[in-house]
Design a protein around this motif. Structure first.
Motif, PDB file in Angstrom:
ATOM      1  N   SER A   2      -5.905   3.812  -9.123  1.00 54.45           N
ATOM      2  CA  SER A   2      -4.499   3.682  -9.463  1.00 54.45           C
ATOM      3  C   SER A   2      -3.797   5.020  -9.365  1.00 54.45           C
ATOM      4  N   THR A  35      -1.672  -0.665 -10.595  1.00 53.92           N
ATOM      5  CA  THR A  35      -2.081  -1.454  -9.436  1.00 53.92           C
ATOM      6  C   THR A  35      -1.963  -0.693  -8.130  1.00 53.92           C
ATOM      7  N   ALA A  36      -0.934   0.154  -8.013  1.00 56.94           N
ATOM      8  CA  ALA A  36      -0.699   0.864  -6.758  1.00 56.94           C
ATOM      9  C   ALA A  36      -1.826   1.837  -6.465  1.00 56.94           C
ATOM     10  N   GLY A  37      -2.202   1.919  -5.199  1.00 60.06           N
ATOM     11  CA  GLY A  37      -3.278   2.819  -4.809  1.00 60.06           C
ATOM     12  C   GLY A  37      -2.819   4.202  -4.419  1.00 60.06           C
ATOM     13  N   THR A  38      -1.564   4.314  -3.972  1.00 61.04           N
ATOM     14  CA  THR A  38      -1.011   5.595  -3.528  1.00 61.04           C
ATOM     15  C   THR A  38       0.449   5.681  -3.961  1.00 61.04           C
ATOM     16  N   ALA A  40       2.965   6.157  -2.084  1.00 60.17           N
ATOM     17  CA  ALA A  40       3.758   5.383  -1.122  1.00 60.17           C
ATOM     18  C   ALA A  40       3.697   3.896  -1.439  1.00 60.17           C
ATOM     19  N   GLU A  41       2.516   3.426  -1.822  1.00 62.41           N
ATOM     20  CA  GLU A  41       2.378   2.014  -2.189  1.00 62.41           C
ATOM     21  C   GLU A  41       3.179   1.704  -3.445  1.00 62.41           C
ATOM     22  N   ALA A  44       6.817   1.383  -2.549  1.00 59.49           N
ATOM     23  CA  ALA A  44       7.096   0.117  -1.874  1.00 59.49           C
ATOM     24  C   ALA A  44       7.096  -1.039  -2.869  1.00 59.49           C
ATOM     25  N   MET A  45       6.194  -1.011  -3.830  1.00 62.07           N
ATOM     26  CA  MET A  45       6.128  -2.072  -4.835  1.00 62.07           C
ATOM     27  C   MET A  45       7.375  -2.063  -5.714  1.00 62.07           C
TER      28      MET A  45
END
Length: 263
Positions: A2, A35-38, A40-41, A44-45
């Protein structure tokens, strides 16, 4: 892995979500960060959530009966109130048992029941291809998922053998669909929401055919609203089942149970 939840990043996400009208911005921000892995992710979420997508579609999962159920765009998100239907089903399901989950959506109900009990032979159906894809992912090795309308795709060998029939049918009256929150109205399939003129069209179809599939003593469980409960109970009873209504004030949930008489 995360994203590191630094106070600054958490604060920034909370501020953005709150500005977009998210009532539970702090809770949602924590879930997105976890939940986000990066970075940037995460960005975007947050962008998708601000654009109005349901939080569960953004995360890719919904919590239901202690399970993490996979969901995505175009798939009905299981509601917490429907956990009451599963709780009722647990008490009615013999071991071993045959269970059918109609209008299964993501497969959450059947998967939760099969996870809670041993010896469940699970079959699930839905008319929406996207729902079937997610249901197969969620049900996995717990059972089989079929694409088609209500009972139509089920194998004939199940007739008269079903111990528990779960049917979380659409029950919103057609005229009320446009009054639903945008998250449901825009991002969930209408077929999973619209129950016809008085909201009970699909329920009546299920109740009429259920006695041919249920085993003696087997039960149909359907969710409805409090204001529809009396008509829903009548619909279930008119098919030859013995109906009763169960309610949960805590979950604001109403379930009609119809049991096939023992011959």
């Amino acid at each position: 892995m995360s994203v590191s939840a630094s106070p600054l990043s958490l604060s920034s996400v909370v501020t953005t979500l709150r500005a977009a009208g998210c009532v539970f911005a702090e809770d949602e921000a924590a879930l997105l960060l976890a939940t986000a892995g990066t970075p940037a992710e995460l960005a975007a979420m947050v962008e998708r959530r601000v654009a109005g997508l349901p939080l569960e579609h953004v995360l890719g999962w919904a919590e239901f009966c202690g399970l993490r159920v996979h969901v995505g765009p175009g798939v009905f998100v299981p509601r917490r109130r429907t956990e009451f239907l599963v709780q009722q089903a647990v008490g009615l399901t013999p071991i071993p048992s045959v269970v059918v989950d109609l209008c299964c959506g993501s497969g959450a109900l059947g998967a939760a029941l099969a996870a809670a009990l041993e010896g469940v032979e699970l079959h699930a159906t839905d008319v929406e291809p996207a729902a079937v894809r997610y249901a197969r992912r969620n049900v996995g090795g717990l059972g089989k998922v079929y694409e088609g309308d209500l009972f139509a795709p089920l194998p004939d060998s199940l007739r008269g053998r079903v111990d528990v029939l779960l049917a979380n049918v659409p029950y919103v009256p057609t005229g009320d669909v446009e009054l639903l929150p945008a998250e449901a109205r825009i991002h969930e399939p209408r077929v999973a929401l619209d129950g016809g003129g008085d909201g009970l069209d699909v329920m009546r179809r299920v109740a009429a055919e259920a006695p041919r599939w249920l085993a003696p003593g087997g039960s149909l469980l359907v969710e409805t609203s409090e204001r529809q409960a009396a008509r829903a109970e009548e619909a279930v009873g008119s098919g030859g089942l013995i109906p009763r209504v169960m309610t949960s004030d805590e979950l604001y949930a109403t379930v009609v149970i119809g049991t096939r008489p023992v011959d």
